[in-house]
Design an enzyme around this catalytic site. Sequence first.
Site, PDB file in Angstrom:
ATOM      1  N   HIS A 260      -0.655  -4.871  -3.543  1.00 36.39           N
ATOM      2  CA  HIS A 260      -1.912  -4.491  -2.868  1.00 36.39           C
ATOM      3  C   HIS A 260      -1.572  -3.399  -1.851  1.00 36.39           C
ATOM      4  CE1 HIS A 260      -5.913  -4.827  -1.439  1.00 36.39           C
ATOM      5  NE2 HIS A 260      -5.866  -5.976  -0.767  1.00 36.39           N
ATOM      6  N   HIS A 301      -4.255  -0.141 -11.791  1.00 34.52           N
ATOM      7  CA  HIS A 301      -5.242  -0.748 -10.904  1.00 34.52           C
ATOM      8  C   HIS A 301      -6.044  -1.768 -11.680  1.00 34.52           C
ATOM      9  CE1 HIS A 301      -8.510  -1.192  -8.025  1.00 34.52           C
ATOM     10  NE2 HIS A 301      -7.640  -0.740  -7.134  1.00 34.52           N
ATOM     11  N   ASP A 359      -2.541   4.742  -3.630  1.00 34.12           N
ATOM     12  CA  ASP A 359      -1.305   4.506  -2.880  1.00 34.12           C
ATOM     13  C   ASP A 359      -0.219   5.511  -3.235  1.00 34.12           C
ATOM     14  OD1 ASP A 359      -2.043   2.319  -1.272  1.00 34.12           O
ATOM     15  OD2 ASP A 359      -2.117   1.099  -3.068  1.00 34.12           O
TER      16      ASP A 359
END
Length: 423
Positions: A260, A301, A359
């Site tokens: 995460h 994802h 990210d």
Amino acid sequence: MPQKVQITIDGKSTDLETLVASEGTNVIDVGKLLNEGMYTYDPGFMSTASCDSRITYIDGANGILMYRGYPIEQLAEQSNHLEVAYLLFNGELPSKQQYEDFVAAIIDNQAVDKKFQQIFNGFTTGAHPMSMVGAAVAGLASLYHEGTDIANADDRALTAVRLIAQIPTIAAMAYRHGKGKSFIEPDPGLSYAANFLNMCFGDERNISDTLADAMDRIFILHADHEQNASTSTVRMAGSTECNPFAAISAGVSALWGPSHGGANEAVLNMLTEIGDESRVEEYVAKAKDKDDPFKLMGFGHRVYKNFDPRATVMEESCGRVLDELGIDDEPLLGIAKQLEKIAREDEYFIERKLYPNIDFYSGITLKAMGIPTEMFTVIFTLGRMPGWISHWHEMMSAPYRIARPRQLYLGEHQRDYIDINKR
Ligand code: ACO
């Protein structure tokens, strides 16, 4: 129009109600199944809606993300984090006066109680800042004994202001304590992002508008993402009617994991481990090897199976930061570009719809901005705060039940206890 759904269990049919979404996928209300002696089974919530919500909409197939109906691209380009925070919490963009009042309330609440600051002394120098942030956020519960009625909407708004105002201060304190440095007080004359950067690095570098703008954009892009793991954790903890600071701290803990919010830090650690462009193919092969637990951090994802719209904005932002800072020779960036190119062309990643996520680019951008790696997830925490508090507020504003999942029990049948000397 609601769709008709019927389920037949051992020849007995039951009609299940469907609920119509304002956008996207409708849901089947399976609550009645309990009467039929059955639970539903969906580890990882692959096809289960845990609640209804009006805050954020994601269309993973088409790469759409909207906060309260406003596309993320427009907010990232034209808004700022505090306005987005107001929007997420209240449901509408603020008027000029509402915005000014909100910013003033944030500035008023930025300072962290002097005595409370001692909490950081309990942590060793070098402790990961996320451990300090989680503890300090939960610890805020010890400071506030008024304005904390979770059933009162005004009190919830005050809690939101306290958290959004103090999370940059706490985050900066965690960073500076970890480095053995003294704290820098909030500066009410600076923007939200510039003040955060100043409290972290004000004694060692100039906080340019480029840096502050890029940081504010990162906050906006992370501000909410509907029922992700950390937000669901906040809702779950909050459903017990616990103190809101404790519920939000549970979200901080959930965010820390590399699957995460910890992914941006993991991206940089991975690029550092790869070390040279010549080794990229070797690592791509490792990621594809089923016998190797290694995954390409920053790829894939749960919801986006085409592209992550935040990654598109972040990629563009990353380019802008690199240009404005005049950086073109950072070796890790070369490795990142090479990795992205190979992964985008590789059948394994194409088949599984594994694309660079936010990210991947936020890790690279933060690195280019000179932010220490251990602060990456803390920055995500700071950005996500309005989302967590808005979801908690939304849950508390309507009838709700304690979140209590069922299970499929696969353990032993009843058996008799055996005395320790007879085993
Ligand atoms: N590298 C290599 N293979 C991967 C990766 C990856 N990063 N991600 C998924 N896969 C593979 C899986 O092994 C699986 O392969 P299989 O079908 O042959 O078994 C397939 O792709 C599907 O993956 P799942 O694990 O089912 O996807 P899930 O939706 O459960 O997980 C997650 C999504 C956790 C993001 C995963 O892709 C991952 O771990 N990525 C790396 C960590 C990361 O970047 N996390 C950030 C998420 S974004 C955020 O929090 C802001």
